[in-house]
Motif scaffolding. Structure first.
Motif, mmCIF file in Angstrom:
data_model
loop_
_atom_site.group_PDB
_atom_site.id
_atom_site.type_symbol
_atom_site.label_atom_id
_atom_site.label_comp_id
_atom_site.label_asym_id
_atom_site.label_seq_id
_atom_site.Cartn_x
_atom_site.Cartn_y
_atom_site.Cartn_z
ATOM 1 N N GLU A 43 -7.351 -0.026 1.885
ATOM 2 C CA GLU A 43 -6.802 1.164 1.222
ATOM 3 C C GLU A 43 -5.449 1.537 1.835
ATOM 4 N N GLU B 225 -3.795 6.501 -2.277
ATOM 5 C CA GLU B 225 -4.413 5.438 -1.468
ATOM 6 C C GLU B 225 -4.663 5.896 -0.038
ATOM 7 N N VAL C 104 -8.918 -4.831 -5.686
ATOM 8 C CA VAL C 104 -9.600 -3.744 -4.960
ATOM 9 C C VAL C 104 -10.959 -3.457 -5.603
ATOM 10 N N GLN D 175 -12.007 3.345 -9.569
ATOM 11 C CA GLN D 175 -11.363 2.073 -9.919
ATOM 12 C C GLN D 175 -11.225 1.897 -11.432
ATOM 13 N N GLU E 43 -8.111 3.752 -12.150
ATOM 14 C CA GLU E 43 -6.934 3.102 -11.573
ATOM 15 C C GLU E 43 -6.506 1.899 -12.435
#
Ligand code: FEO
Length: 166
Positions: free
Chosen positions: A16, A49, A96, A126, A129
């Protein structure tokens, strides 16, 4: 706490922080090429992040885990175009997502219920994102070589990033 999960959480803290570092590097690049809106948006991602890293840091500490911070790699600094840069963002977020899924699977295997619950927050995050990065890639592709469209997009992303300059 379970040593394998503890190590995986320490690795994810590093991942991260690396994401933060990468987006800060991308922000600097956009600033250099006179796209301040993109730069502001990426700086906001940097902040997000950092918050992800600290969330895991606090979770690990609260559970009595041992924090072991790791060295960060040098992030990429040059990109051939805005669309290439945001394709890198999307690719990075997909990577990620894979890491978070692996961490969840490990927590299931080790019967670590608190880590499973914590990872659910990241799994949801996620999805957002990847969607956000994917939308920007799509819009940049639509803009193509049209510099007016690029500047409008820069302005739009800059207004969404508003208030993040510290
Ligand atoms: Fe922390 Fe962008 O995932």
């Amino acid at each position: 706490m379970n040593k394998a999960v503890e190590q995986a959480l320490n690795n994810q803290i590093k991942n991260e922080f690396f994401s933060a570092y990468l987006y800060l590097s991308m922000s600097a690049h956009c600033d250099r090429i006179n796209l301040p809106g993109f730069a502001g948006w990426l700086r906001q991602q940097y902040e997000e992040e950092r918050a992800h890293a600290l969330r895991l840091f606090d979770f690990l500490a609260d559970r009595g885990g041992e924090i072991a911070l790791q060295q960060l790699d040098t992030p990429q600094a040059e990109f051939s175009s805005p669309v290439q840069l945001f394709e890198e963002v999307l690719g990075h977020e997909r990577k990620v997502t894979g890491m978070i899924n692996d961490l969840y699977a490990l927590a299931v295997k080790e019967n670590d219920y608190p880590t499973q619950v914590e990872m659910q927050w990241f799994i949801t995050e996620q999805v957002e994102e990847e969607k956000t990065a994917g939308d920007i890639v799509a819009q940049l592709k639509l803009a193509g070589d049209n510099s007016t469209a690029l500047l409008l997009l820069d302005r739009e992303l800059g207004s969404r990033a508003g208030g993040t300059t510290e």
